[in-house]
Design an enzyme around this catalytic site. Structure first.
Site, PDB file in Angstrom:
ATOM      1  N   GLY A 201       4.285  -3.580   4.023  1.00  0.00           N
ATOM      2  CA  GLY A 201       4.153  -2.177   3.623  1.00  0.00           C
ATOM      3  C   GLY A 201       5.178  -1.304   4.299  1.00  0.00           C
ATOM      4  O   GLY A 201       6.160  -1.799   4.861  1.00  0.00           O
ATOM      5  N   ASN A 202       4.981  -0.010   4.208  1.00  0.00           N
ATOM      6  CA  ASN A 202       5.901   0.922   4.851  1.00  0.00           C
ATOM      7  C   ASN A 202       5.127   2.133   5.349  1.00  0.00           C
ATOM      8  O   ASN A 202       3.925   2.254   5.107  1.00  0.00           O
ATOM      9  CB  ASN A 202       7.020   1.314   3.882  1.00  0.00           C
ATOM     10  CG  ASN A 202       6.467   1.989   2.649  1.00  0.00           C
ATOM     11  OD1 ASN A 202       5.983   3.106   2.715  1.00  0.00           O
ATOM     12  ND2 ASN A 202       6.516   1.291   1.527  1.00  0.00           N
TER      13      ASN A 202
END
Ligand code: C5P
Length: 397
Positions: A201-202
């Site tokens: 993810g980020n």
């Protein structure tokens, strides 16, 4: 404009003092109609002072002017904030045992309510059925937000903030420069599963996308917000009556939702941070150390969604992309952004510098907005809402 603000008996009544202030400062003529119960929370002199109009709860005052229907007839908008579970039930039943009840029955103006109650009362099937009936009748509902409630509990039921209610009111009153337009905005960051508990993810919080959606709604647009794993504080922004929220998790889900909404949109804004790659295989079971060795996660490239949306553009549709860069300096940032704008085929590219300390997860942002031919069409910094306003200004030309 003439606005009636109905105030019913909940602790959130104190927040409505600020709402009335915002509305009067916005140049509106505001008449406050509290219920008797509301006056136990905030007294009549406060409402009179803040609205600069006489205030009464009774249908028996000012009878010569037929006040019990005149207020509703003259109103351009009726707001009920807070709207308690009891007052929502009364509205649904059409009860008219006080001035607010008669006003609500007599008005043909749009009605906006801001529910406020305990989470259990909000979730109760009786309240939910009442809300569904009111929605069907065209009543606009803002909130409730998810958060801390009186007594230390937490959950859905908290009245939306006065600014949010004033925005919703503004959208209902003024056509706005995005009135009649359908916009779709993506926000947040995608998550690509590795196994049932892990993902790639980020750090995107979704705040910028949510601010774009809120600003567009305040300017009169019909908004679809495609939200990928947005942080909890963003959710309140998304409860505007003209904002439809579609929740997604992965890039593939985001792609489907965006293509679906873009098919009928006038403006498409891709503010979400999309994972460029996803694991080739997603394990059904949690990867464990017991398997021995260090796992290798093979990746495959995700589709470039905004590029695909730009290719599939409807005639006249505008596509806006975002870019978060970690450049040495501004010139390099703009150069990279121009190349990206061309590569992706987007009409506008909003670029900001990000780093460990700024850009993601913060409340503030600073951007350059590139328009046709990579020319800077706007520069903005400050709150994400202010940046959102600058983006819509640039898009509207
Ligand atoms: O290439 P980069 O990730 O910097 O591009 C950012 C822009 O492209 C954003 O508008 C983002 O939403 C979009 N994007 C996309 N699909 C991807 C990667 C990025 O739509 N797979």
């Amino acid at each position: 404009m003439n606005i009636v603000v109905g105030v019913t008996g909940g602790i959130a009544a104190y927040k409505s003092v600020h709402l009335v202030r915002l509305l009067t400062k916005g140049g509106h003529d505001v008449t406050v109609v509290p219920t008797d119960d509301a006056l136990r929370f905030v007294g009549l002199p406060t409402w009179e002072a803040i609205s600069r109009h006489p205030v009464t709860t009774s249908v028996h005052d000012d009878v010569a002017k037929v006040r019990h229907v005149a207020l509703g007839q003259a109103a351009d908008l009726v707001i009920v904030a807070p709207a308690t579970a009891n007052s929502i039930a009364k509205m649904t039943a059409g009860l008219a045992d006080d001035l607010l009840g008669t006003t609500l029955l007599a008005t043909e103006a749009p009605v906006l309510i801001a529910p406020a109650m305990h989470a259990e009362m909000w979730r109760h099937p009786a309240t939910q059925a009442n809300i569904a009936t009111l929605r069907e009748r065209g009543v606009h509902i803002v909130g409730p937000a998810d958060g801390e409630l009186a007594g230390g509990d937490s959950g859905p039921g908290r009245m939306s903030e006065p600014e949010e209610i004033a925005d919703a009111a503004g959208a209902l009153l003024a056509p706005g420069d995005l009135a009649g337009l359908r916009v779709v905005v993506s926000a947040g960051g995608t998550r690509e599963p590795i196994d049932p508990v892990r993902f790639l993810g980020n750090r995107s919080s979704g705040r910028q996308g949510a601010a774009l959606a809120a600003e567009a709604a305040a300017r009169g647009a019909e908004v679809t917000l495609v939200a990928a794993n947005v942080s909890a504080d963003v959710r309140g922004v998304t409860r505007h009556p003209s904002v439809r929220v579609v929740r997604v998790g992965t890039a593939a889900e985001l792609s489907d939702a965006m293509k679906d909404a873009a098919a009928s949109a006038d403006i498409v804004v891709m503010a979400a941070a999309v994972a460029d790659y996803r694991p080739v295989a997603v394990s059904d079971r949690k990867l464990t150390k017991e398997a021995g060795g260090v796992p290798t996660i093979e990746l495959v490239e995700n589709e470039d969604i905004v590029a695909a949306l730009a290719v599939a553009k409807r005639p006249g549709q505008i596509v806006v992309g975002f870019a978060a860069e970690t450049p040495e300096n501004e010139a390099e940032m703009l150069e990279r952004a121009r190349r990206k704008q061309e590569r992706k085929g987007v009409d506008f590219l909003v670029v900001n510098a990000v780093g460990w300390e700024h850009g993601f997860e913060s409340a503030e942002n600073a951007v350059h907005i590139l328009g046709e031919g990579g020319v800077v069409a706007g520069v903005a910094s400050g709150s994400k809402r202010a940046v959102a306003a600058a983006v819509w200004n640039a898009v509207r030309g």
